[in-house]
Design a protein around this motif. Structure first.
Motif, PDB file in Angstrom:
ATOM      1  N   GLY A   7      11.679   7.139  68.501  1.00 26.57           N
ATOM      2  CA  GLY A   7      13.095   6.830  68.414  1.00 26.57           C
ATOM      3  C   GLY A   7      13.690   7.104  67.054  1.00 26.57           C
ATOM      4  O   GLY A   7      14.582   6.386  66.597  1.00 26.57           O
ATOM      5  N   HIS A   8      13.231   8.176  66.397  1.00 22.86           N
ATOM      6  CA  HIS A   8      13.699   8.499  65.047  1.00 22.86           C
ATOM      7  C   HIS A   8      15.229   8.482  65.000  1.00 22.86           C
ATOM      8  O   HIS A   8      15.902   9.154  65.789  1.00 22.86           O
ATOM      9  CB  HIS A   8      13.169   9.871  64.640  1.00 22.86           C
ATOM     10  CG  HIS A   8      13.462  10.227  63.230  1.00 22.86           C
ATOM     11  ND1 HIS A   8      14.312  11.249  62.888  1.00 22.86           N
ATOM     12  CD2 HIS A   8      13.035   9.685  62.062  1.00 22.86           C
ATOM     13  CE1 HIS A   8      14.386  11.338  61.568  1.00 22.86           C
ATOM     14  NE2 HIS A   8      13.616  10.396  61.042  1.00 22.86           N
ATOM     15  N   ALA A   9      15.782   7.713  64.077  1.00 23.61           N
ATOM     16  CA  ALA A   9      17.223   7.450  64.085  1.00 23.61           C
ATOM     17  C   ALA A   9      18.051   8.718  63.906  1.00 23.61           C
ATOM     18  O   ALA A   9      19.055   8.915  64.604  1.00 23.61           O
ATOM     19  CB  ALA A   9      17.565   6.418  63.009  1.00 23.61           C
ATOM     20  N   ILE A  10      17.668   9.578  62.955  1.00 25.96           N
ATOM     21  CA  ILE A  10      18.427  10.810  62.755  1.00 25.96           C
ATOM     22  C   ILE A  10      18.321  11.693  63.991  1.00 25.96           C
ATOM     23  O   ILE A  10      19.312  12.259  64.466  1.00 25.96           O
ATOM     24  CB  ILE A  10      17.951  11.552  61.491  1.00 25.96           C
ATOM     25  CG1 ILE A  10      18.218  10.711  60.241  1.00 25.96           C
ATOM     26  CG2 ILE A  10      18.647  12.906  61.377  1.00 25.96           C
ATOM     27  CD1 ILE A  10      17.677  11.330  58.959  1.00 25.96           C
ATOM     28  N   GLY A  11      17.114  11.808  64.537  1.00 28.03           N
ATOM     29  CA  GLY A  11      16.941  12.610  65.745  1.00 28.03           C
ATOM     30  C   GLY A  11      17.779  12.101  66.900  1.00 28.03           C
ATOM     31  O   GLY A  11      18.409  12.878  67.625  1.00 28.03           O
ATOM     32  N   CYS A  12      17.803  10.790  67.086  1.00 27.65           N
ATOM     33  CA  CYS A  12      18.588  10.209  68.183  1.00 27.65           C
ATOM     34  C   CYS A  12      20.081  10.406  67.953  1.00 27.65           C
ATOM     35  O   CYS A  12      20.841  10.659  68.896  1.00 27.65           O
ATOM     36  CB  CYS A  12      18.257   8.730  68.333  1.00 27.65           C
ATOM     37  SG  CYS A  12      16.597   8.409  68.987  1.00 27.65           S
TER      38      CYS A  12
END
Length: 421
Positions: free
Chosen positions: A308-313
């Motif tokens: 759930g990587h924040a930047i990726g999401c």
């Protein structure tokens, strides 16, 4: 250029490149910047990208909406672990994916790569049987020509004859790898296979297009036959849509185009438009309910550090916005029409075995082998970036590619075909 040579030459001594025998492979092409469907090389020349960075950059490079989302999330909170903490982007993305995927696929587990997403799907399928009935169903049915990743479990469900993983025969688990049920006889064979083995956890397939196996294509009827067989024998059906998901076939998901809902779906690549790593494994309500009990032993014990990587999401959410606000699926259909018009005439050449298109995918399969590395250099010398797979020269461009750039790619393939006569 001197500075470029410094980083390139020193780095080449230490970097280990993918899918390359580095002793004999030609040097890669240094890229300075990207824009749209184009790569700007260190020497200032331009390559039209026919591959889309391994099928990821569907919105084109450097799309301002995606970059803005990445910058905003970087400023606010690059990432926090999902073990005991929560952040908005992952939760919003899971909710949105549940709303756009077919059927009741509603529970999402995030990972960093497509291969790991498939590993999670396989793990879920095995544990599903254990949680529900106590059965140890530990094997999988997959298909010749298929590719699902390079990690250990995924290597076992790839085509064992396809070369990349043949060295690991006897090391990875043995699975049931068979022909796609694209004929009545093969559909009956799948039915017999599922009925005669009680150790099968799931059937795993790339729907409509087997990507890395050579852009092999099959019809929706093949997937309908698989769905029916899995239902008859109470076996889970997993769709690996790492490649086909998010518009590649002309619909948002290949499952939509086929009218078939799997029990588990794996997503990645185009999910973030090529900006950051992110993948997802989604399960149906029926599958998830086998894990949602009072027993701690029934929990899915899996947790990548950057799940759930924040930047990726954040970038993935921005990418879904683009599918809602820009005409991506119309662009894919236009690409298919143009590629079919420009490349289908090559099928008349005696040394061309097949020309096939599906959505923003085209493949020209030759009847004979050729030097793949030499072909890659040939295309670069003509201002295009195209990477053949064995005998197959294929295109998977960005959906936003300009028609004239797409024609340049088609023309390069036609010119290459002329050299193979």
């Amino acid at each position: 250029m001197a500075r470029s040579n410094e980083w390139f030459r020193s780095g080449l001594e230490h970097i280990w490149l993918p899918y390359a025998q580095m002793k004999t492979a030609p040097d890669p092409s240094p890229i300075a910047s990207t824009e749209g469907a184009r790569l700007k090389m260190e020497d200032g020349s331009i390559l039209i990208d026919g591959v889309g960075s391994w099928w990821t950059s569907v919105h084109g490079y450097n799309h301002p909406t995606l970059l803005k989302a990445a910058h905003a999330q970087l400023d606010a909170m690059p990432h926090v672990m999902l073990g005991g903490l929560a952040h908005e982007q992952a939760y919003r993305l899971a909710t949105r994916l549940a709303g756009i995927t077919p059927g009741d696929l509603y529970k999402t587990f995030f990972t960093e790569s497509g291969s790991v997403a498939v590993e999670v799907a396989m793990k879920v399928a095995v544990q599903y049987a254990m949680n529900r009935t106590g059965e140890r169903r530990t094997r999988f049915v997959s298909f010749k020509g298929g590719y699902h990743g390079d990690t250990f479990a995924t290597m076992s469900v790839c085509d064992p004859e396809e070369g990349m993983h043949s060295l690991f025969a006897g090391v990875v688990p043995e699975q049931y790898v068979t022909d796609l049920p694209d004929t009545d006889d093969r559909a009956e064979a799948i039915d017999r296979l599922l009925s005669s083995h009680n150790d099968i956890a799931a059937v795993l397939v790339e729907p409509l297009i087997q990507g890395a196996g050579g852009m092999r294509m099959h019809s929706p009827e093949t997937l309908k036959a698989l769905r029916a067989a899995c239902d008859r024998h109470d076996v889970l059906l997993i769709f690996d849509e790492i490649f086909t998901g998010f518009g590649r076939t002309g619909e948002m998901f290949a499952a939509d185009r086929a009218g078939v809902t799997p029990d588990i779906i794996c997503l990645g690549k185009a999910l973030t438009g090529g900006i950051t790593p992110l993948a997802a494994t989604m399960a149906s309500r029926r599958v998830y309910e086998a894990f949602h009990t009072d027993s701690a032993e029934h929990a899915l014990m899996h947790g990548p550090t950057f799940t759930g990587h924040a930047i990726g999401c954040a970038v993935a959410n921005a990418g879904l916005d683009l599918f809602e606000t820009e005409p991506r699926l119309d662009q894919v259909r236009a690409i298919q029409a143009q590629l079919a018009e420009e490349l289908t005439p090559l099928s008349d050449l005696p040394h061309v075995a097949d020309v096939r298109t599906c959505g923003a995918v085209a493949a020209v399969e030759f009847a004979h082998d050729f030097d793949v590395e030499a072909a890659r250099r040939w295309f670069i010398e003509r201002g295009t970036f195209i990477r053949p797979l064995g005998r197959v020269v294929y295109l998977t461009p960005a959906y936003v590619i300009a028609p004239e750039d797409l024609s340049a790619l088609s023309s390069a393939i036609a010119d290459f075909a002329a050299t193979q006569a």
